[in-house]
Design a protein around this motif. Structure first.
Motif, PDB file in Angstrom:
ATOM      1  N   UNK A  90       0.766  -1.236   0.000  1.00 20.70           N
ATOM      2  CA  UNK A  90       0.000   0.000   0.000  1.00 20.70           C
ATOM      3  C   UNK A  90       0.790   1.276   0.000  1.00 20.70           C
ATOM      4  N   UNK A  91       1.943   1.281  -0.640  1.00 20.21           N
ATOM      5  CA  UNK A  91       2.676   2.519  -0.864  1.00 20.21           C
ATOM      6  C   UNK A  91       3.716   2.272  -1.932  1.00 20.21           C
ATOM      7  N   UNK A  92       4.300   3.335  -2.422  1.00 14.71           N
ATOM      8  CA  UNK A  92       5.411   3.261  -3.370  1.00 14.71           C
ATOM      9  C   UNK A  92       6.623   2.768  -2.584  1.00 14.71           C
ATOM     10  N   UNK A  93       7.023   1.526  -2.848  1.00 20.57           N
ATOM     11  CA  UNK A  93       8.139   0.911  -2.143  1.00 20.57           C
ATOM     12  C   UNK A  93       9.397   1.146  -2.978  1.00 20.57           C
ATOM     13  N   UNK A  94      10.039   2.273  -2.710  1.00 19.77           N
ATOM     14  CA  UNK A  94      11.187   2.654  -3.532  1.00 19.77           C
ATOM     15  C   UNK A  94      12.431   1.855  -3.143  1.00 19.77           C
ATOM     16  N   UNK A  95      13.246   1.558  -4.152  1.00 21.61           N
ATOM     17  CA  UNK A  95      14.582   1.006  -3.906  1.00 21.61           C
ATOM     18  C   UNK A  95      15.573   1.859  -4.692  1.00 21.61           C
ATOM     19  N   UNK A  96      16.752   2.054  -4.116  1.00 25.90           N
ATOM     20  CA  UNK A  96      17.783   2.847  -4.803  1.00 25.90           C
ATOM     21  C   UNK A  96      19.063   2.028  -4.923  1.00 25.90           C
ATOM     22  N   UNK A  97      19.745   2.259  -6.040  1.00 29.22           N
ATOM     23  CA  UNK A  97      21.014   1.582  -6.298  1.00 29.22           C
ATOM     24  C   UNK A  97      21.985   2.625  -6.827  1.00 29.22           C
ATOM     25  N   UNK A  98      23.222   2.483  -6.419  1.00 30.28           N
ATOM     26  CA  UNK A  98      24.267   3.387  -6.907  1.00 30.28           C
ATOM     27  C   UNK A  98      25.195   2.606  -7.820  1.00 30.28           C
ATOM     28  N   UNK A  99      25.437   3.129  -9.021  1.00 29.32           N
ATOM     29  CA  UNK A  99      26.309   2.470  -9.995  1.00 29.32           C
ATOM     30  C   UNK A  99      27.491   3.380 -10.308  1.00 29.32           C
ATOM     31  N   UNK A 100      28.626   2.741 -10.658  1.00 26.68           N
ATOM     32  CA  UNK A 100      29.730   3.543 -11.154  1.00 26.68           C
ATOM     33  C   UNK A 100      29.579   3.719 -12.663  1.00 26.68           C
ATOM     34  N   UNK A 101      30.551   4.396 -13.260  1.00 25.22           N
ATOM     35  CA  UNK A 101      30.422   4.724 -14.677  1.00 25.22           C
ATOM     36  C   UNK A 101      30.425   3.485 -15.565  1.00 25.22           C
ATOM     37  N   UNK A 150      28.870   0.755 -14.799  1.00 24.73           N
ATOM     38  CA  UNK A 150      27.648  -0.004 -14.553  1.00 24.73           C
ATOM     39  C   UNK A 150      27.756  -0.978 -13.402  1.00 24.73           C
ATOM     40  N   UNK A 151      28.875  -0.939 -12.661  1.00 23.40           N
ATOM     41  CA  UNK A 151      29.002  -1.819 -11.497  1.00 23.40           C
ATOM     42  C   UNK A 151      28.177  -1.270 -10.338  1.00 23.40           C
ATOM     43  N   UNK A 152      27.501  -2.174  -9.655  1.00 18.72           N
ATOM     44  CA  UNK A 152      26.710  -1.743  -8.503  1.00 18.72           C
ATOM     45  C   UNK A 152      27.641  -1.447  -7.329  1.00 18.72           C
ATOM     46  N   UNK A 153      27.496  -0.262  -6.780  1.00 22.70           N
ATOM     47  CA  UNK A 153      28.347   0.153  -5.659  1.00 22.70           C
ATOM     48  C   UNK A 153      27.603  -0.034  -4.341  1.00 22.70           C
ATOM     49  N   UNK A 154      26.326   0.295  -4.325  1.00 22.57           N
ATOM     50  CA  UNK A 154      25.545   0.188  -3.091  1.00 22.57           C
ATOM     51  C   UNK A 154      24.072   0.083  -3.451  1.00 22.57           C
ATOM     52  N   UNK A 155      23.317  -0.457  -2.510  1.00 22.77           N
ATOM     53  CA  UNK A 155      21.894  -0.700  -2.741  1.00 22.77           C
ATOM     54  C   UNK A 155      21.145  -0.514  -1.424  1.00 22.77           C
ATOM     55  N   UNK A 156      19.953   0.014  -1.473  1.00 20.32           N
ATOM     56  CA  UNK A 156      19.146   0.132  -0.254  1.00 20.32           C
ATOM     57  C   UNK A 156      17.673  -0.063  -0.596  1.00 20.32           C
ATOM     58  N   UNK A 157      16.997  -0.797   0.240  1.00 20.14           N
ATOM     59  CA  UNK A 157      15.558  -1.029   0.083  1.00 20.14           C
ATOM     60  C   UNK A 157      14.822  -0.273   1.191  1.00 20.14           C
ATOM     61  N   UNK A 207      28.924   8.845 -11.379  1.00 19.50           N
ATOM     62  CA  UNK A 207      28.120   7.759 -10.789  1.00 19.50           C
ATOM     63  C   UNK A 207      26.655   8.003 -11.142  1.00 19.50           C
ATOM     64  N   UNK A 208      25.883   6.947 -11.042  1.00 18.49           N
ATOM     65  CA  UNK A 208      24.440   7.101 -11.289  1.00 18.49           C
ATOM     66  C   UNK A 208      23.648   6.533 -10.137  1.00 18.49           C
ATOM     67  N   UNK A 209      22.670   7.299  -9.712  1.00 18.21           N
ATOM     68  CA  UNK A 209      21.743   6.788  -8.702  1.00 18.21           C
ATOM     69  C   UNK A 209      20.454   6.398  -9.425  1.00 18.21           C
ATOM     70  N   UNK A 210      19.998   5.193  -9.141  1.00 19.77           N
ATOM     71  CA  UNK A 210      18.830   4.629  -9.831  1.00 19.77           C
ATOM     72  C   UNK A 210      17.711   4.409  -8.816  1.00 19.77           C
ATOM     73  N   UNK A 211      16.506   4.685  -9.235  1.00 18.52           N
ATOM     74  CA  UNK A 211      15.346   4.462  -8.347  1.00 18.52           C
ATOM     75  C   UNK A 211      14.224   3.814  -9.144  1.00 18.52           C
TER      76      UNK A 211
END
Lengths: 434, 716
Positions: free
Chosen positions: B258-269, B271-278, B298-302
Motif C-alpha cells: 500500500x505505498x510506493x516501495x522505492x529502492x535505490x542503487x548506486x552504480x559507477x560509470x 555499470x558496477x553496482x556500488x551500493x543498494x538500499x531497500x 556515478x548514477x543513482x537509480x530508483x
C-alpha cells in the motif's frame, strides 16, 4: 420459440445413468459398479471470482438507501412469492423456483486467497493444505472410483484459480483440467485437445507422421516404457480426435442455442458445462472473472449481470428440461460478498470492497429444493441476522447429496488420517434444502 | 404509542440550503492524490502539478507554515467519453497515414466523417505528433492494461513561490475549490538545488548532464519505470541518498503493497553496482550511505521494488555529501526524562531481577542479542498492573518489544508482543507505523507474591540502539483523540458531520466532553458528549453565519474527569486513509482546517434542542421539533437518518404550525436501554418535474447532531 437442447429427457436419463456407471466416453474396460445411491451425480460450480456483491445480486436492499444500493434500487419479484432479486437478473427471476438462496453466508475473512480457500475447501487454513471440493469429488467420484471417461473428472472452464492449490495434499492427479481458450470463439481451443487453426484431418496426418518417425520405439518392440507411452499417446489422441474432442465443439449446438446462453465467455462456458455433465463429468467449475469491483462497480454490474443472468438462467432451464437438474448441483458463490456501503470517495468512486462477514450463495438441483431462502442478513446486508451458514455447511450438504460421506476417510498420498470434512466443526447440513 | 414531547430548550440557528446542492450518491469533495514535484527550494519560484479529482473551480491553495505562496494557473479535466472516441478515431487515422508514409505507400484518403481533434490541453500539438508521440499517447490514454485512475486524472497547474526566509521542512498543501477543501498532502521546503527527472518514460535513461552534489532529485515512477541521475563524486567522498517516497504519500488505497516501495542503487560509470538500499531500519523509504571508491561519474537509480508505477509514485531524493554520524530517522540516544530511573545492570538473570516498587518508570536497553531485562515487584491478589514499553513510538528504537509477567514459580501470568489499537480494520493513532512493535500488558495479579516483568526483543536482537522506556504502574486511565477529516468545507451557517475517534488507555471509561478551543465566534459544536466506552462518535460542527476571510484552523479538545481530576487532551486532526484495499490508518495532520464558503440562499430554521440527550423509550416514538421559519418549501423536503444504529428509524416528517416534527422511533429490539447516540439527519430535495430526474435527490446538508438516549421499554 426457444431452441431445446438436443438431448431429450429420456436420453439424458440414459446418459446420466451411464455416467453414473462410468460409461460416459468410457474406455475399453467399460462400466464399473455404481456408487452409493445419491440424488446428485455432478456439480457445476459457478465461481464468482473476486467476490460478487450480494446486495446487487441475490440479496437486494433497496430500503437501505442509495449509499447501499446505488442505482440498483429496484429489485424485481421472482416466480416465487416473497423472493426478490436484482433488477438486472430478470431471466433468473423466472427460474427462482429451481434454486435456493443462502443469504447468511459468513466466514469473516476479507482476503482473496484465504477466503477462496475457506469457501472451496470448507476449512480454515492450517498446517495442511486441503483439497477443494472439486478435487475431493475427483478423488471420490473419479478414476479411483469407477469413472472411466476420457474427459477428466474435474474440469475448469477456462482458467485455473491460481489463488491456491486446488488439489491440496491429494496431489496433482486430482488437480482440475483447465481448458484454457475461450468457448465463445470458434473453435474453442481447448488446451492440448483442440488447436487453433488445425483441422482434425491435419491432426490425424500429424499423428501418422509421428508414428512414421518413431524409429526408436519400433526398434525395441515389447519395451514396457514404450508401450506405456504408446498407450498414453493413443488415449491422448482419442481425446483429441474422438468423441471427446467433439464434445468441445460448441458449433454442434447450433447458432440459436448458443445465442440463448449469450455469446460471451461466461454464457458459452455455461453451455459447455451443460454438455460436460450431460456426458457424465462429475465436477465442472466455471471460473467467472471480473467480480473484484473496487472501482467502477455499478458500470461493471450493468455489463456483467445481464451476461450472468442469461447464461445461468439458460443453464438451469436446460438442465431442468433434459432432466439433469435433479442430478446436477449448480453452486453459485464467490469467496466473499462486497461491502454493502458503497465507497463513493476516491479512489473508488462508487466501488465496493471485500466483505466476508455476510454474503450470499445459491444452490440448485442435485436434490436441493428450489424456491427457498436460507438465513437472512440485516437491513443493510452488513450482518447475518438469521441462521449463519459457514462454507463448510454448503460443501457438507453437497457431498451428502453426491453420496460422499462428509465424515468418511479421505485417502491421500501422504497417509494422513483425515476426514473429508472435520467432524464437529459446528457446521451442519442445509436441512432446509434437502 | 406515539410519544410526543415538546422540547422547551433554547434554540439555535440552523440553515438549510436551497442552492449549492450535491447529488445524494457520490457526494464527495475535492481530493488530491499527488503533487509533482513534491517540494522545492526556498527562495525560488516554480511549477507544481497537483493530480486529483473533483477539483472544478479550484480557486485557492492553502499551505501551512507560512512563506509559501501559490497561484492557480490551470485546471485540466480528462477527456470525456465523446472526446475520447473522437480522439481515438482521429489519431488512429493519423497513425495509419504516418505508417503508410514511412513504408513508402500511398496514404489512405481522409474519411469524410473523420472528427477533428477535440480542443483539449492533452492534445496540444497532436496534429504534428510523429509515430512515437502517438504511441506514447496511446499507452497513456487508451492502453486497456492501464487501470482507470479517476482519482488522479484531473490536474491543476500551480505556480509556487517560496520565500527566501521560509522555514525548511514539511508543510501541508490543500486545494480549495468552490465546493470543497481537499485533503492535505506533504509539500517539502528544501534548501538544495532542485532537479526534475528528464524523462518519465519507462527505461533507464540517465539525463545527459552530470549533476553536482548536493542536489534534490524529483521524479514520478510510471509502470515499469526506472529513473537514473548521473552525478560526479570524488574518491573517499561519503555520499548520502535519502529517499522520500512513502513519507510524501503514506498510503495508497488501491495498490499492494500500500505505498510506493522505492529502492535505490548506486552504480559507477561502468555499470558496477556500488551500493543498494531497500528499507531503512523499519521505514520503507530507503537511505543509502556509501564511500565513493574512485573519482568519477556515478548514477543513482530508483524504481519500485516490484516495478509498479503511476503518477502518484512520486519521489524526492536528497543527494548529499555527509561526514558520517547518525542517519536521518535512525535511533538517537536520548536523555532520560524526569521521573524515569536508569536501568541497573545486570538484570538479565532470574536471580538478578532488579527490585522495583510500583509505580516505576525506567529507561533501559536490550544490550546484546538474547538479552532479557527483568524487574521484580511485590503484588497483591487482584491488584491491577500495567506494563508498557515505548520504543518505536517515542525513541525510533528498532526494538520489537516483548513483555512477559511471571510469578515466583516462573509461571507466565500474562504477556504481550505487539499492541494494536484497532476499530475493525481501522488502526487508531498509529499513523505511519504498520508494525505495532511496542508491547503493552494490562492484567490483574492472581495472588499475593513476587512478580517479575521480563522485557526482551521478540526477534532476539539487541545492541546500543535497542533502547526503550518501560512503565510498570497501576492503571493510569487516560485517553487520546483523533478528529477526522482534517479538512472541512461548509458554506456559512451550514453544518458538517465529523468523526471523533477515542483511544482508551489503562481501562479509561468515562464520558468525554468535547469543546472548541479559542475558536472564532460563530463556530458551534453539537452532540459534544462522547458516552463512556465509545471509540468512535459522530458530532457536528456548524459554521458561523458570516464567511471568515481565510480558512480557519480550529482546535478541538476533550475533557474528562479521572480519579477526581480533570484531564484535557487535544483531538489530533487526522485523515482516514486506506492501505492496500483493506487496512485503514488515521494519518495525523498538522491542522484541522475549516474553509467556510459564502452563504447560499439559506432558510433559517430553529430547533429546540439541548445538550441533554432526548430520551426515547424502546418501542416508542419521540417527536423532535424544529422551529422551521416561514418558508413553506421546508415541508417539501425529504429527510433521512444517516448511519443510525439498527432499530432507530425516522418516520414521516411533517410541518405543523411552523414547526418541523421529526418522529424518531426506537424498536424494542433496537439499541440497549442506556445507549446514547447522536442522530444525524440529512435533508434532501427532489428536482421538480418527472422522468429520470426524479430518480435523483439532492443533499442539502445535515442538521446539527441530535443527542438521544434509549430508555427501557415502558419507562417515561
Amino acid at each position: 420459440m426457444k431452441p431445446s437442447p438436443k438431448m431429450t429427457r429420456r436420453e439424458a436419463l440414459k446418459v446420466g445413468l451411464a455416467g453414473t456407471a462410468g460409461l460416459a466416453l468410457a474406455g475399453p474396460r467399460g462400466a464399473r459398479a455404481a456408487v452409493a445411491e445419491a440424488p446428485a451425480r455432478s456439480v457445476i460450480q459457478i465461481w464468482m471470482w473476486g467476490g460478487p456483491a450480494h446486495l446487487d445480486t441475490f440479496d437486494p436492499k433497496p430500503e437501505a438507501g442509495s449509499d447501499y444500493c446505488g442505482p440498483l434500487d429496484k429489485p424485481i419479484a421472482t416466480n416465487v412469492d416473497g423472493i426478490r432479486i436484482s433488477q438486472l437478473l430478470p431471466r433468473l427471476a423466472k427460474q427462482a423456483d429451481k434454486y435456493s438462496i443462502i443469504r447468511s453466508m459468513t466466514h469473516g475473512v476479507n482476503a482473496h486467497e484465504t477466503a477462496s480457500y475457506i469457501v472451496q475447501t470448507g476449512r480454515r487454513p492450517g498446517d495442511v493444505v486441503y483439497p477443494c471440493a472439486g478435487a475431493v469429488v475427483s478423488k471420490l467420484k473419479g478414476y479411483d472410483c469407477g469413472y472411466q471417461g476420457l474427459i477428466p473428472p474435474y474440469i475448469v472452464l477456462t482458467s485455473p484459480q491460481g489463488r491456491f492449490s486446488e488439489a491440496g495434499f491429494l496431489g496433482s492427479r486430482y488437480k482440475p483440467f483447465a481448458t484454457g481458450g475461450d468457448p465463445n470463439r470458434n473453435p474453442f481451443a481447448v488446451e492440448g485437445v483442440v488447436a487453433q487453426g488445425i483441422s482434425a484431418k491435419r491432426q490425424a496426418a500429424r499423428r501418422s507422421l509421428l508414428q512414421d518417425l518413431d524409429t526408436l520405439g519400433k526398434s525395441i518392440p515389447g519395451g514396457k516404457p514404450f508401450e506405456d507411452f504408446a498407450a498414453s499417446e493413443a488415449k491422448a489422441y482419442d481425446l483429441i480426435l474422438g468423441d471427446a474432442g467433439k464434445l468441445f465443439d460448441l458449433a454442434e449446438e447450433g447458432t440459436e442455442m448458443r445465442e440463448r446462453y449469450g455469446r460471451n465467455t461466461f454464457g458459452q462456458s455455461c453451455l459447455m458445462a451443460r454438455r460436460l455433465v450431460e456426458h457424465g463429468v462429475p465436477y465442472v467449475t466455471i471460473n467467472y472473472r471480473g467480480w473484484d469491483t473496487h472501482k467502477q462497480h455499478f458500470r461493471t454490474m450493468q455489463q456483467k449481470l445481464p451476461q450472468m443472468d442469461q447464461g445461468m438462467a439458460a443453464l438451469l432451464e436446460d438442465l431442468d428440461t433434459i432432466g439433469l437438474l435433479d442430478s446436477t448441483i449448480v453452486w453459485w458463490s464467490g469467496e466473499f460478498g462486497r461491502s454493502p456501503k458503497v465507497q463513493w470517495d476516491a479512489p473508488w468512486n462508487g466501488g465496493r470492497s471485500h466483505y466476508g462477514k455476510c454474503f450470499s450463495a445459491v444452490l440448485a438441483g442435485g436434490g436441493f429444493r428450489g424456491g427457498r431462502v436460507v438465513g437472512a442478513s440485516d437491513s443493510r446486508g452488513e450482518e447475518v441476522a438469521e441462521r449463519p451458514v459457514q462454507p463448510g455447511d454448503v460443501i457438507r450438504s453437497m457431498y451428502t447429496q453426491l453420496g460422499i460421506d462428509p465424515e468418511g476417510p479421505l485417502p491421500n498420498p501422504r497417509g494422513l488420517d483425515v476426514r473429508v470434512l472435520p467432524a464437529g466443526d459446528g457446521g451442519g447440513r442445509l436441512h432446509e434444502l434437502v | 404509542m406515539n410519544w410526543c414531547r415538546a422540547l422547551r430548550l433554547a434554540g439555535f440557528a440552523v440553515a438549510v440550503l436551497w442552492s449549492g446542492l450535491v447529488p445524494e450518491a457520490g457526494a464527495v469533495g475535492a481530493h488530491i492524490g499527488y503533487l509533482y514535484p513534491a517540494g522545492g527550494r526556498k527562495g525560488t519560484e516554480f511549477e507544481v502539478t497537483a493530480g486529483g479529482q473533483f477539483l472544478q473551480g479550484v480557486q485557492q491553495v492553502v499551505v501551512s507554515g507560512g512563506g509559501v505562496s501559490v497561484t492557480v494557473e490551470r485546471h485540466v479535466k480528462p477527456l470525456n467519453q465523446k472526446q475520447l472516441n473522437e480522439t481515438r478515431r482521429n489519431l488512429t487515422f493519423q497513425r495509419q497515414r504516418l505508417q503508410a508514409e514511412a513504408a513508402g505507400r500511398k496514404p489512405p484518403p481522409t474519411p469524410e466523417d473523420l472528427p477533428p481533434l477535440p480542443d483539449h490541453p492533452w492534445l496540444e500539438g497532436a496534429a504534428g505528433w510523429d509515430l512515437a508521440g502517438l504511441e506514447e499517447f496511446r499507452l497513456k490514454v487508451f492502453d486497456p492494461k492501464r487501470q482507470p485512475n479517476a482519482q488522479i486524472a484531473e490536474t491543476v497547474t500551480l505556480r509556487v513561490s517560496i520565500a527566501a526566509d521560509a522555514r525548511p521542512g514539511d508543510r501541508e498543501l490543500r486545494l480549495l475549490t468552490q465546493t470543497g477543501l481537499s485533503n492535505p498532502l506533504c509539500f517539502h521546503v528544501g534548501t538544495l538545488p532542485e532537479t526534475l527527472e528528464a524523462d518519465v518514460q519507462a527505461g533507464a535513461v540517465a539525463p545527459p548532464s552530470t549533476l553536482s552534489v548536493p542536489v534534490s532529485l524529483n521524479g514520478q515512477i510510471l509502470p515499469g519505470d526506472v529513473d537514473r541521475f548521473r552525478f560526479h563524486a570524488r574518491k573517499g567522498q561519503q555520499v548520502l541518498v535519502n529517499v522520500r517516497a512513502r513519507r510524501l504519500i503514506p498510503y495508497l488505497a488501491d495498490a499492494v503493497p500500500g505505498w510506493f516501495q522505492a529502492v535505490v542503487t548506486l552504480y559507477d560509470a561502468k555499470g558496477n553496482e556500488i551500493a543498494y538500499a531497500d528499507d531503512h531500519e523499519f521505514h520503507p523509504d530507503p537511505i543509502l550511505r556509501t564511500t565513493i571508491p574512485e573519482t568519477g561519474d556515478y548514477e543513482v537509480e530508483i524504481h519500485d521494488a516490484i516495478y509498479r508505477g503511476r503518477e502518484d509514485f512520486v519521489y524526492r531524493i536528497a543527494l548529499l555529501e555527509t561526514s558520517g554520524g547518525r542517519l536521518p530517522g535512525a535511533f538517537r540516544p536520548t536523555r532520560r526524562p524526569k521521573g524515569f530511573a536508569a536501568e541497573r545492570e545486570p538484570n538479565d538473570g532470574e536471580a538478578q531481577a532488579e527490585p522495583i516498587r510500583l509505580p516505576h518508570r525506567v529507561q533501559a536497553r536490550i544490550q546484546q542479542v538474547g538479552d532479557v531485562d527483568r524487574f521484580r515487584f511485590e503484588g497483591k491478589a487482584g491488584e491491577e498492573i500495567v506494563a508498557e514499553v515505548f520504543a518505536r513510538r517515542q525513541l525510533a528504537s528498532p526494538m520489537d518489544a516483548l513483555i512477559r509477567l511471571v510469578d515466583e514459580q516462573g509461571t507466565t501470568v500474562g504477556w504481550n508482543d505487539d499492541s494494536m489499537e484497532k476499530d475493525g480494520h481501522l488502526h487508531l493513532g498509529a499513523g505511519l507505523l504498520t508494525h505495532h512493535a511496542d508491547a503493552y500488558l494490562h492484567t490483574s495479579l492472581p495472588q499475593d507474591g513476587v512478580y517479575t516483568v521480563c522485557v526482551a526483543d521478540a526477534q532476539g536482537h539487541g545492541g546500543p540502539a535497542y533502547e526503550y522506556r518501560l512503565r510498570v504502574t497501576p492503571p493510569e486511565p487516560d485517553f487520546a483523540l483523533r478528529v477526522t477529516p482534517s479538512s472541512l468545507f461548509l458554506p456559512a451557517g451550514r453544518t458538517a458531520q465529523v468523526d471523533v475517534h477515542v483511544q482508551f488507555r489503562d481501562g479509561f471509561r468515562e464520558d468525554i466532553q468535547l469543546a472548541l478551543v479559542d475558536a472564532p465566534p460563530g463556530f458551534r459544536l453539537d452532540g459534544a458528549t462522547i458516552p463512556a466506552g465509545r471509540n468512535r462518535f459522530r458530532v457536528t460542527l456548524t459554521a458561523p453565519p458570516r464567511k471568515p476571510a481565510e480558512p480557519v484552523a480550529l482546535r478541538l479538545e476533550g475533557r474528562a474527569r479521572v480519579l477526581g481530576r480533570e484531564i484535557r487532551r487535544r483531538a489530533v486532526p487526522a485523515d482516514d486513509t486506506m492501505q492496500a484495499f483493506l487496512w485503514r490508518h488515521l494519518m495525523p495532520a498538522r491542522q484541522w482546517l475549516v474553509a467556510v464558503g459564502a452563504p447560499k440562499g439559506t432558510v433559517p430554521m430553529r430547533m429546540g434542542a439541548s445538550e441533554e440527550p432526548i430520551r426515547i423509550a424502546a418501542g416508542t416514538t419521540a417527536d423532535i421539533r424544529f422551529r422551521a421559519g416561514k418558508n413553506p418549501q421546508i415541508g417539501n423536503l425529504e429527510w433521512a437518518l444517516i448511519d443510525a444504529p439498527a432499530g432507530i428509524s425516522l418516520g414521516k416528517v411533517r410541518l405543523v404550525d411552523g414547526e418541523l416534527v421529526l418522529p424518531v422511533s426506537a424498536a424494542e429490539s433496537g439499541p440497549a436501554p442506556g445507549t446514547r447516540e447522536n442522530l444525524i439527519v440529512e435533508a434532501f430535495r427532489r428536482p421538480k418535474g418527472g422522468g429520470a430526474r426524479q430518480k435523483n435527490r439532492w443533499s442539502l446538508g445535515v442538521l446539527p447532531a441530535i443527542p438521544v438516549q434509549i430508555a427501557a421499554a415502558g419507562s417515561s
